[in-house]
Design a protein around this motif. Structure first.
Motif, PDB file in Angstrom:
ATOM      1  N   VAL A  61       0.836  -1.212   0.000  1.00  0.00           N
ATOM      2  CA  VAL A  61       0.000   0.000   0.000  1.00  0.00           C
ATOM      3  C   VAL A  61       0.866   1.255   0.000  1.00  0.00           C
ATOM      4  CG1 VAL A  61      -1.762   1.315   1.240  1.00  0.00           C
ATOM      5  CG2 VAL A  61      -1.947  -1.178   1.083  1.00  0.00           C
ATOM      6  N   SER A  62       1.835   1.328   0.899  1.00  0.00           N
ATOM      7  CA  SER A  62       2.664   2.534   0.973  1.00  0.00           C
ATOM      8  C   SER A  62       3.551   2.666  -0.266  1.00  0.00           C
ATOM      9  CB  SER A  62       3.501   2.558   2.253  1.00  0.00           C
ATOM     10  OG  SER A  62       4.366   1.457   2.307  1.00  0.00           O
ATOM     11  N   GLY A  63       3.993   1.541  -0.837  1.00  0.00           N
ATOM     12  CA  GLY A  63       4.803   1.596  -2.055  1.00  0.00           C
ATOM     13  C   GLY A  63       4.024   2.127  -3.242  1.00  0.00           C
ATOM     14  N   ILE A  71       4.192   4.281 -11.520  1.00  0.00           N
ATOM     15  CA  ILE A  71       3.328   3.109 -11.670  1.00  0.00           C
ATOM     16  C   ILE A  71       2.227   3.407 -12.685  1.00  0.00           C
ATOM     17  CG2 ILE A  71       1.547   1.741 -10.489  1.00  0.00           C
ATOM     18  CD1 ILE A  71       3.411   1.788  -8.004  1.00  0.00           C
ATOM     19  N   ASP A  72       1.555   4.530 -12.513  1.00  0.00           N
ATOM     20  CA  ASP A  72       0.480   4.896 -13.439  1.00  0.00           C
ATOM     21  C   ASP A  72       1.008   5.093 -14.860  1.00  0.00           C
ATOM     22  OD1 ASP A  72      -1.220   4.719 -11.286  1.00  0.00           O
ATOM     23  OD2 ASP A  72      -1.810   6.832 -11.307  1.00  0.00           O
ATOM     24  N   ARG A  73       2.178   5.689 -14.979  1.00  0.00           N
ATOM     25  CA  ARG A  73       2.779   5.894 -16.304  1.00  0.00           C
ATOM     26  C   ARG A  73       3.051   4.536 -16.967  1.00  0.00           C
ATOM     27  NH1 ARG A  73       7.309   8.736 -14.983  1.00  0.00           N
ATOM     28  NH2 ARG A  73       5.990  10.522 -14.531  1.00  0.00           N
ATOM     29  N   GLY A  74       3.599   3.612 -16.212  1.00  0.00           N
ATOM     30  CA  GLY A  74       3.885   2.284 -16.754  1.00  0.00           C
ATOM     31  C   GLY A  74       2.625   1.544 -17.151  1.00  0.00           C
ATOM     32  N   PRO A  84      -6.696   4.794 -21.343  1.00  0.00           N
ATOM     33  CA  PRO A  84      -5.757   5.105 -20.264  1.00  0.00           C
ATOM     34  C   PRO A  84      -6.243   4.570 -18.914  1.00  0.00           C
ATOM     35  CG  PRO A  84      -7.002   7.049 -20.876  1.00  0.00           C
ATOM     36  CD  PRO A  84      -7.384   5.964 -21.846  1.00  0.00           C
ATOM     37  N   LEU A  85      -5.338   4.497 -17.987  1.00  0.00           N
ATOM     38  CA  LEU A  85      -5.630   3.952 -16.662  1.00  0.00           C
ATOM     39  C   LEU A  85      -6.803   4.672 -16.000  1.00  0.00           C
ATOM     40  CD1 LEU A  85      -4.760   1.933 -14.469  1.00  0.00           C
ATOM     41  CD2 LEU A  85      -3.208   3.687 -13.603  1.00  0.00           C
ATOM     42  N   ALA A  98      -1.275  -2.301  -7.430  1.00  0.00           N
ATOM     43  CA  ALA A  98      -0.621  -3.149  -6.427  1.00  0.00           C
ATOM     44  C   ALA A  98       0.274  -4.183  -7.107  1.00  0.00           C
ATOM     45  CB  ALA A  98      -1.668  -3.821  -5.545  1.00  0.00           C
ATOM     46  N   ALA A  99      -0.232  -4.802  -8.155  1.00  0.00           N
ATOM     47  CA  ALA A  99       0.548  -5.810  -8.877  1.00  0.00           C
ATOM     48  C   ALA A  99       1.780  -5.187  -9.524  1.00  0.00           C
ATOM     49  CB  ALA A  99      -0.319  -6.484  -9.925  1.00  0.00           C
ATOM     50  N   TYR A 100       1.613  -4.030 -10.127  1.00  0.00           N
ATOM     51  CA  TYR A 100       2.740  -3.347 -10.763  1.00  0.00           C
ATOM     52  C   TYR A 100       3.811  -3.046  -9.721  1.00  0.00           C
ATOM     53  CZ  TYR A 100       5.235  -0.156 -13.885  1.00  0.00           C
ATOM     54  OH  TYR A 100       6.183   0.442 -14.670  1.00  0.00           O
TER      55      TYR A 100
END
Length: 154
Positions: A61-63, A71-74, A84-85, A98-100
């Motif tokens: 969660v904190s990561g 993360i969102d860019r990836g 888009p996301l 979370a998975a990313y």
């Protein structure tokens, strides 16, 4: 309870916490405290929530919160063009984030395990089409981020 079961429960809780943060506009410390005190390992309205590996839950969660921009860019780069996301359903977005994070930052977890576990989380909430989409996105990310784990003969 086995470590794998505690981690599975942590992944489910992390996905739900990230979802809750977004829909209820809660901060990191508030959501961690809420889940640890009231959800993880508790029974709520007849639904039992399994004990979870709290350190793993907190890390995911904190990561995600800390690394959300990359993360969102990836994820945006991996999703289909024109989708888009931000157009992805909120819980699905939380699962993908979370998975990313886990694929990107938790090299102690094999990529195939992370992908399978988060597809299983998705299956608790979505049908086969949505789970298939999550699987495809995570598989593409895993192969891109950890190519050695997918080399022939592994």
């Amino acid at each position: 309870m086995k470590k794998s079961q505690l981690r599975s429960a942590a992944r489910l809780a992390a996905s739900q916490a990230l979802y809750q943060m977004e829909v209820a506009d809660k901060g990191l410390n508030d959501i961690l405290a809420e889940f640890e005190a009231h959800w993880i390992g508790r029974e709520i309205e007849g639904d039992a929530y399994n004990p979870a590996e709290l350190g793993f839950f907190r890390d995911v969660v904190s990561g995600v919160v800390r690394d959300q921009v990359p993360i969102d860019r990836g994820l945006d780069e991996t999703l289909a063009k024109g989708w888009p996301l931000r157009r992805v359903e909120t819980l699905m977005r939380a699962i993908l984030r979370a998975a990313y994070y886990e694929l990107r930052s938790r090299s102690d977890v094999p990529a195939r395990v992370a992908v399978t576990e988060y597809v299983d989380v998705a299956a608790a909430f979505f049908g086969p089409d949505e789970c298939g989409m999550i699987n495809a996105v995570l598989d593409a990310l895993a192969r891109q981020m950890r190519p050695a784990e997918f080399a022939v003969g592994r």
